[in-house]
Write a protein that holds these residues in place. Structure first.
Motif, mmCIF file in Angstrom:
data_model
loop_
_atom_site.group_PDB
_atom_site.id
_atom_site.type_symbol
_atom_site.label_atom_id
_atom_site.label_comp_id
_atom_site.label_asym_id
_atom_site.label_seq_id
_atom_site.Cartn_x
_atom_site.Cartn_y
_atom_site.Cartn_z
ATOM 1 N N THR A 125 -35.951 -3.163 1.750
ATOM 2 C CA THR A 125 -37.295 -2.591 1.899
ATOM 3 C C THR A 125 -37.284 -1.477 2.947
ATOM 4 O O THR A 125 -36.338 -1.330 3.734
ATOM 5 C CB THR A 125 -38.273 -3.680 2.345
ATOM 6 O OG1 THR A 125 -37.884 -4.141 3.648
ATOM 7 C CG2 THR A 125 -38.268 -4.852 1.368
ATOM 8 N N GLU A 127 -39.151 -1.512 5.477
ATOM 9 C CA GLU A 127 -39.231 -2.173 6.781
ATOM 10 C C GLU A 127 -37.840 -2.459 7.345
ATOM 11 O O GLU A 127 -37.607 -2.362 8.551
ATOM 12 C CB GLU A 127 -40.032 -3.471 6.658
ATOM 13 C CG GLU A 127 -41.517 -3.269 6.423
ATOM 14 C CD GLU A 127 -42.155 -2.421 7.526
ATOM 15 O OE1 GLU A 127 -41.837 -2.657 8.729
ATOM 16 O OE2 GLU A 127 -42.944 -1.526 7.194
ATOM 17 N N LYS A 130 -36.567 0.737 8.773
ATOM 18 C CA LYS A 130 -37.217 1.013 10.057
ATOM 19 C C LYS A 130 -36.609 0.161 11.168
ATOM 20 O O LYS A 130 -36.361 0.641 12.283
ATOM 21 C CB LYS A 130 -38.716 0.757 9.957
ATOM 22 C CG LYS A 130 -39.472 1.761 9.101
ATOM 23 C CD LYS A 130 -40.960 1.411 9.014
ATOM 24 C CE LYS A 130 -41.715 2.408 8.143
ATOM 25 N NZ LYS A 130 -43.159 2.074 8.018
ATOM 26 N N SER A 131 -36.337 -1.115 10.850
ATOM 27 C CA SER A 131 -35.739 -2.003 11.847
ATOM 28 C C SER A 131 -34.359 -1.503 12.258
ATOM 29 O O SER A 131 -33.985 -1.565 13.441
ATOM 30 C CB SER A 131 -35.630 -3.427 11.293
ATOM 31 O OG SER A 131 -36.906 -3.948 11.001
#
Length: 725
Positions: A125, A127, A130-131
């Motif tokens: 994903t 996310e 981004k992590s």
């Protein structure tokens, strides 16, 4: 891609399995098959593997300039390596473009690298991206595509910052990171699977942004690995490492080659008279090897070599419950000339998957125990042998080296030395040892004969013409210098006993051997006439006396069936037989002055009389003398191909294609060769099949629709088509 006749012939010379193609379309489909391409690629050297991996990393379609930019090529080998891959059908060339017919590629992890971020992004994903950016010290911006681009750029431009964060990891995580960076980009989360700690080394790497999780596996993106590798890292084209060759005297190897042919012939003679015993678990045991060694006058390792080579050449074959026996192929082999016989043995040896004088698997400590011959072992010794011979072929004539000196070059030539590291050096040494016995190697270098064999040229010109005459001597021996012609050896073997094989073969005449010839129905005059014909000089007087004396006694006793009836013109002779202590077993009983009865069958009675030193003959039902021509035991097998592949002829056959109208067309051939799934229309019904086999005109395979196997005539096929990947 269209190929010239020369290119097509070169391709088939390198990869003879492709000659099974019946058309150019089927050939291209076979070239695109990874199952056929991988063994061909693994047969090539490390530089070919490097360029193949580089092409896969670059997407399978790139230019020479891009490949040159990616690789460290200090010796300017790139063009040569690309040419080799093209000759082997592993890449195609379109101007300056280099294309792979295998997408996405043949390597699971080229250069030990994982998939690029653009491919991994489909499995994770935004996310997660981004992590990763946050963990590596960047500020994520934009949507998924922009995040992928941002992370790629960050890893390329901030290598030092990434390395600094890696250095701060706990020791276990740092060790695992180094392992994934160097060679294993994908790791399984076994701790989570078995209910281990919630935060292990893999989880810490994921939290730090170095790997991503997909199910039970963690993968390091390619860009992360490249950022962690040393600055300026590039795969290197090295060329074959130098071999410290030592000058050695030149030799043609023909003497050793002729000795090898003679020793295999002697072994086959034993197998033709008495089967070679096998253990219940399979293979020839130590006791039988010792027996064969004593009979042949050879050490056991050499006996094993000739057993393995003869078995691979189909001169020997097993019979259930009866051991190893000679086959009908042996008769064709014996009838050939010395050069053809040697080429059969040398070709069988080069193709062996194992090492006869070091019969171990060699993959681990548990598989270093020798296995009984002659059944093949699936070890890396065959690949090491062929690589060793290629290294020797690359050395200038007159130079040789030992196993230790060849090892680095052999490592470059084959990956098998790494996969079978525990036995690799001994496999190289075994190649030199066995090659010497076959006449291909001498003092660590190729002989003239060995070089000719690897060049694919004819070896017949190097062998002396077979001897057609013998020197008959007063000591009742016949000496043949060099290799005897098959007809001469067969004749001498029928009337004399072979005493030795070497540069010269020696046969010895005796009363028993001459009697053996007379038993076949040959008259004494015909035997002497044949001896005159094959003799280089007049037949010696002692040999004439021996033939005459044996002929005088031959047939003095005649054995017919009763159980057995013995007749003789001399009554005293029968009286002597009936009273002989050595002939108590047949219980001879004289019923008339010239007639005696035996309690045993005629063949057993004849054997016992001959063992006792007499020269009886058998009598047929009509009263005539029965000629005894011993028939050696032969196991019927399909003969070996008469000639090796002619690449030019095979190329022409593929270009011409097969006659139209064969049921199933190329689809059936392709499925049988490449293992692809196929839909066969038969009796108005479609059958989805795989594991297809062609045996003559019979087709067999597993049908998923019927959930069972089918075997049927090819003529029953109404249509067939392959499933597109």
């Amino acid at each position: 891609m269209p190929r010239t006749d020369t290119e097509l012939a070169t391709l088939l010379a390198h990869r003879p399995e492709l000659a099974a193609a019946s058309s150019l379309d089927l050939l291209e489909r076979m070239l695109a098959s990874p199952e056929l391409a991988i063994p061909a690629l693994l047969a090539l050297d490390a530089d070919c593997h490097t360029v193949s991996q580089a092409l896969q990393v670059l997407g399978g379609d790139t230019g020479r300039a891009e490949l040159k930019e990616m690789l460290d090529d200090p010796h300017a080998r790139l063009d040569e390596v690309i040419g080799t891959l093209a000759e082997w059908g592993l890449v195609t060339l379109e101007g300056e473009r280099v294309l792979s017919p295998h997408r996405p590629g043949l390597w699971q992890h080229p250069f030990g690298l994982g998939r690029p971020l653009r491919e991994i992004a489909g499995d994770i994903t935004a996310e997660t991206l981004k992590s990763m950016l946050k963990a590596l010290g960047a500020q994520p911006k934009g949507r998924k595509a922009e995040l992928v681009a941002q992370l790629t750029q960050w890893l390329r431009e901030e290598r030092r910052a990434v390395a600094a964060r890696a250095a701060k990891l706990p020791r276990q995580s740092r060790t695992l990171l180094e392992q994934m960076t160097a060679r294993q980009p994908v790791q399984s989360d076994t701790q989570a699977f078995y209910g281990g700690r919630a935060t292990g080394p893999l989880q810490r790497l994921a939290e730090a942004g170095f790997v991503v999780r997909a199910g039970w596996e963690y993968e390091m993106p390619r860009e992360v690995a490249l950022a962690l590798r040393e600055d300026g890292w590039k795969p290197r084209l090295t060329g074959q490492p130098e071999v410290a060759g030592v000058a050695r005297p030149a030799t043609d190897g023909v003497g050793a080659a002729l000795a090898a042919v003679d020793r295999v012939a002697a072994l086959m003679e034993l197998a033709g008279t008495e089967p070679i015993a096998e253990l219940k678990a399979g293979g020839v045991g130590a006791r039988e090897l010792k027996r064969l060694g004593r009979a042949l006058g050879l050490p056991e390792p050499e006996v094993v070599l000739w057993l393995d080579v003869a078995f691979a050449a189909e001169l020997l074959a097993p019979v259930m419950g009866d051991g190893l026996v000679a086959t009908t192929v042996l008769d064709e082999w014996l009838a050939a000339g010395p050069a053809e016989r040697w080429e059969t043995l040398a070709g069988a040896w080069r193709a062996l998957p194992h090492s006869p004088t070091h019969r171990v698997l060699g993959c681990c400590e548990e598989h270093l125990s020798p296995q009984a011959p002659p059944h093949p072992l699936d070890s890396g010794a065959g690949d090491v042998r062929r690589a060793t011979l290629r290294v020797l072929h690359s050395l200038p004539a007159g130079l040789g080296a030992d196993a230790a000196g060849l090892r680095a070059a052999v490592d470059w030539r084959t990956r098998a030395t790494a996969e079978f590291a525990l036995a690799a050096t001994e496999f190289v040494a075994a190649t030199l040892r066995e090659g010497e016995l076959l006449g291909m190697v001498a003092d660590g270098g190729l002989t003239v004969l060995g070089r000719a064999a690897l060049d694919g040229g004819p070896a017949a010109s190097l062998f002396p013409a077979p001897a057609t005459t013998a020197t008959l001597q007063n000591d009742l021996t016949a000496v043949v210098t060099g290799s005897p012609a098959h007809e001469l050896a067969a004749f001498l073997g029928g009337c004399a006993d072979l005493e030795s094989r070497d540069r010269a073969s020696v046969w010895r005449f005796s009363g028993a051997s001459v009697r053996r010839a007379l038993d076949t129905g040959v008259s004494p005059d015909d035997l002497l006439a044949e001896l005159e014909r094959i003799s280089a000089k007049a037949v010696p007087q002692p040999l004439r006396y021996l033939v005459a004396d044996t002929a005088r006694r031959h047939g003095a006793i005649r054995v017919a069936a009763a159980m057995s009836v013995l007749t003789a013109d001399d009554p005293a002779l029968l009286t002597e037989l009936c009273g002989a202590r050595s002939l108590r077993k047949p219980a001879l009983r004289q019923v008339a002055p010239t007639v005696a009865l035996s309690g045993l069958a005629p063949d057993e009675t004849l054997r016992l009389l001959r063992t006792a030193g007499y020269a009886p003959v058998g009598v047929a039902a009509d009263g005539t003398i029965r000629a005894e021509r011993p028939q050696p035991r032969r196991l019927p097998v399909d003969p070996l191909p008469g000639e090796r592949l002619d690449p030019a002829a095979a190329a022409k056959a593929i270009r011409d294609g097969r006659p139209p109208g064969l049921p199933g067309g190329d689809a059936v051939d392709a499925a049988a060769i490449t293992g692809e799934a196929i839909v066969v229309v038969r009796r108005g019904r479609e059958h989805y099949m795989d594991d297809l086999r062609l045996t003559g005109e019979m087709v067999s395979g597993y049908c998923h629709d019927c959930q069972g196997g089918h075997t049927f005539d090819r003529a029953e096929i109404e249509d067939a088509f392959l499933l597109e990947p």
